[in-house]
Write a protein that holds these residues in place. Structure first.
Motif, PDB file in Angstrom:
ATOM      1  N   LEU A  83       0.844  -0.822   0.209  1.00 41.84           N
ATOM      2  CA  LEU A  83      -0.248  -0.168   0.107  1.00 41.84           C
ATOM      3  C   LEU A  83       0.715   1.065  -0.223  1.00 41.84           C
ATOM      4  CD1 LEU A  83      -2.841  -1.058   2.777  1.00 41.84           C
ATOM      5  CD2 LEU A  83      -2.854  -0.895   0.300  1.00 41.84           C
ATOM      6  N   ARG A  84       2.136   1.654   0.514  1.00 42.46           N
ATOM      7  CA  ARG A  84       2.623   2.555   0.743  1.00 42.46           C
ATOM      8  C   ARG A  84       3.566   2.675  -0.376  1.00 42.46           C
ATOM      9  NH1 ARG A  84       5.381   0.882   5.004  1.00 42.46           N
ATOM     10  NH2 ARG A  84       7.729  -0.014   3.735  1.00 42.46           N
ATOM     11  N   GLU A  85       3.967   1.333  -1.200  1.00 43.33           N
ATOM     12  CA  GLU A  85       4.879   1.737  -2.449  1.00 43.33           C
ATOM     13  C   GLU A  85       3.599   1.605  -3.733  1.00 43.33           C
ATOM     14  OE1 GLU A  85       6.949  -2.323  -3.100  1.00 43.33           O
ATOM     15  OE2 GLU A  85       8.659  -1.538  -1.484  1.00 43.33           O
ATOM     16  N   THR A  86       2.534   1.398  -3.839  1.00 45.98           N
ATOM     17  CA  THR A  86       1.730   2.255  -4.558  1.00 45.98           C
ATOM     18  C   THR A  86       0.927   3.970  -4.602  1.00 45.98           C
ATOM     19  OG1 THR A  86       0.013   1.415  -3.288  1.00 45.98           O
ATOM     20  CG2 THR A  86       0.867  -0.311  -5.549  1.00 45.98           C
ATOM     21  N   GLY A  87       1.598   4.332  -2.828  1.00 48.27           N
ATOM     22  CA  GLY A  87       1.309   5.227  -2.901  1.00 48.27           C
ATOM     23  C   GLY A  87       0.010   5.701  -2.245  1.00 48.27           C
ATOM     24  N   LEU A  88      -0.534   4.892  -1.694  1.00 44.80           N
ATOM     25  CA  LEU A  88      -2.058   4.786  -1.307  1.00 44.80           C
ATOM     26  C   LEU A  88      -2.322   5.072  -0.296  1.00 44.80           C
ATOM     27  CD1 LEU A  88      -3.740   1.301  -3.053  1.00 44.80           C
ATOM     28  CD2 LEU A  88      -3.877   3.807  -3.200  1.00 44.80           C
ATOM     29  N   LYS A 106      -4.326   9.751  -4.115  1.00 52.93           N
ATOM     30  CA  LYS A 106      -4.371   8.471  -5.106  1.00 52.93           C
ATOM     31  C   LYS A 106      -5.367   7.910  -4.503  1.00 52.93           C
ATOM     32  CE  LYS A 106      -1.455   5.296  -6.542  1.00 52.93           C
ATOM     33  NZ  LYS A 106      -0.873   5.443  -7.687  1.00 52.93           N
ATOM     34  N   LEU A 107      -5.857   8.140  -3.227  1.00 52.14           N
ATOM     35  CA  LEU A 107      -8.206   7.347  -3.946  1.00 52.14           C
ATOM     36  C   LEU A 107      -8.542   8.208  -4.807  1.00 52.14           C
ATOM     37  CD1 LEU A 107      -8.505   7.003  -0.547  1.00 52.14           C
ATOM     38  CD2 LEU A 107      -8.240   4.778  -2.076  1.00 52.14           C
ATOM     39  N   ALA A 108      -8.660   9.621  -4.793  1.00 48.12           N
ATOM     40  CA  ALA A 108      -9.059  10.461  -6.055  1.00 48.12           C
ATOM     41  C   ALA A 108      -9.066  10.199  -7.161  1.00 48.12           C
ATOM     42  CB  ALA A 108      -8.712  12.023  -5.810  1.00 48.12           C
ATOM     43  N   SER A 109      -7.618   9.766  -7.508  1.00 48.69           N
ATOM     44  CA  SER A 109      -7.133   9.272  -8.994  1.00 48.69           C
ATOM     45  C   SER A 109      -7.773   8.428  -9.130  1.00 48.69           C
ATOM     46  CB  SER A 109      -5.560   9.837  -9.029  1.00 48.69           C
ATOM     47  OG  SER A 109      -4.897   9.022  -8.467  1.00 48.69           O
ATOM     48  N   LEU A 110      -7.740   6.953  -8.486  1.00 50.09           N
ATOM     49  CA  LEU A 110      -8.772   6.243  -8.959  1.00 50.09           C
ATOM     50  C   LEU A 110     -10.099   6.338  -9.246  1.00 50.09           C
ATOM     51  CD1 LEU A 110      -6.190   3.722  -6.267  1.00 50.09           C
ATOM     52  CD2 LEU A 110      -6.293   3.649  -8.734  1.00 50.09           C
ATOM     53  N   SER A 111     -10.204   6.409  -8.223  1.00 48.73           N
ATOM     54  CA  SER A 111     -12.213   7.429  -8.608  1.00 48.73           C
ATOM     55  C   SER A 111     -12.588   7.838  -9.458  1.00 48.73           C
ATOM     56  CB  SER A 111     -12.434   8.142  -6.772  1.00 48.73           C
ATOM     57  OG  SER A 111     -13.871   7.916  -7.447  1.00 48.73           O
ATOM     58  N   ALA A 112     -11.548   8.559 -10.021  1.00 46.74           N
ATOM     59  CA  ALA A 112     -12.169   9.484 -11.154  1.00 46.74           C
ATOM     60  C   ALA A 112     -11.925   8.930 -12.111  1.00 46.74           C
ATOM     61  CB  ALA A 112     -11.007  10.785 -11.122  1.00 46.74           C
ATOM     62  N   LEU A 113     -10.739   7.978 -11.777  1.00 41.15           N
ATOM     63  CA  LEU A 113     -10.911   7.185 -13.518  1.00 41.15           C
ATOM     64  C   LEU A 113     -12.426   6.401 -14.041  1.00 41.15           C
ATOM     65  CD1 LEU A 113      -9.254   5.339 -16.173  1.00 41.15           C
ATOM     66  CD2 LEU A 113      -8.733   4.059 -14.354  1.00 41.15           C
ATOM     67  N   LEU A 114     -13.033   5.792 -12.642  1.00 44.06           N
ATOM     68  CA  LEU A 114     -14.137   5.374 -12.816  1.00 44.06           C
ATOM     69  C   LEU A 114     -15.361   5.848 -12.992  1.00 44.06           C
ATOM     70  CD1 LEU A 114     -12.901   2.300  -9.947  1.00 44.06           C
ATOM     71  CD2 LEU A 114     -12.663   2.132 -12.605  1.00 44.06           C
ATOM     72  N   GLN A 115     -15.154   7.053 -13.008  1.00 42.73           N
ATOM     73  CA  GLN A 115     -16.379   7.837 -12.923  1.00 42.73           C
ATOM     74  C   GLN A 115     -17.164   8.196 -14.275  1.00 42.73           C
ATOM     75  OE1 GLN A 115     -15.843  11.631 -11.385  1.00 42.73           O
ATOM     76  NE2 GLN A 115     -15.797  11.263  -9.347  1.00 42.73           N
ATOM     77  N   VAL A 116     -18.149   7.720 -14.260  1.00 41.62           N
ATOM     78  CA  VAL A 116     -19.147   8.352 -15.576  1.00 41.62           C
ATOM     79  C   VAL A 116     -19.826   9.280 -15.697  1.00 41.62           C
ATOM     80  CG1 VAL A 116     -21.037   6.886 -16.841  1.00 41.62           C
ATOM     81  CG2 VAL A 116     -19.536   5.546 -15.826  1.00 41.62           C
ATOM     82  N   PRO A 117     -18.958  10.074 -16.370  1.00 41.34           N
ATOM     83  CA  PRO A 117     -19.738  11.384 -16.574  1.00 41.34           C
ATOM     84  C   PRO A 117     -21.262  11.196 -16.554  1.00 41.34           C
ATOM     85  CG  PRO A 117     -18.938  10.632 -18.418  1.00 41.34           C
ATOM     86  CD  PRO A 117     -18.689  10.064 -17.540  1.00 41.34           C
ATOM     87  N   LYS A 118     -22.364  12.368 -16.488  1.00 50.50           N
ATOM     88  CA  LYS A 118     -23.141  12.104 -16.933  1.00 50.50           C
ATOM     89  C   LYS A 118     -24.128  12.218 -18.265  1.00 50.50           C
ATOM     90  CE  LYS A 118     -24.687  13.589 -11.842  1.00 50.50           C
ATOM     91  NZ  LYS A 118     -24.707  14.285 -10.558  1.00 50.50           N
TER      92      LYS A 118
END
Length: 126
Positions: A83-88, A106-118
């Motif tokens: 978890l530390r080495e991946t920056g989480l 880091k969590l925000a970048s993972l989350s943003a990738l999966l968001q589907v625009p309305k």
């Protein structure tokens, strides 16, 4: 013990990535994000991240984390290192103990990738 929820990010692109539906990923971005998703694909690491985020102040001592699992100390240390080495998560040594905190960006970048625009309803034919 109080519970703190993981941050929920908005619909805009965060960090390196736009949502998948709006722009393709570069090879470097895909490689970096895949490392984060791979780290979270393990149930122990996912639980560790959740535990760290849920502690008061968003910080957990390794001594509190090891008690929550029926695993050896070295096994928990391995998962925390991933978890530390991946920056989480980030860690800070204080005396003999190590304290961990979640890295919201880091969590925000993972989350943003999966968001589907309305869908733009105004552009739909009536």
């Amino acid at each position: 013990m109080s519970k703190r929820e993981l941050p929920i990010v908005g619909t805009g692109a965060v960090g390196c990535c736009a949502p998948l539906a709006t722009a393709p990923l570069s090879e470097d971005d895909a490689t970096e994000l895949a490392r984060g998703f791979k780290a979270l694909a393990d149930p122990v690491r996912l639980r560790l991240l959740s535990l760290i985020a849920s502690f008061a102040g968003g910080e957990a001592c390794v001594c509190d984390l090891t008690d929550a699992f029926d695993l050896t100390g070295p096994t928990i240390s391995h998962h925390l290192r991933v978890l530390r080495e991946t920056g989480l998560v980030e860690s800070e040594r204080r005396g003999t103990w190590v304290y961990y905190t979640v890295v919201p960006e880091k969590l925000a970048s993972l989350s943003a990738l999966l968001q589907v625009p309305k869908a733009d309803l105004s552009a739909q034919p009536a």
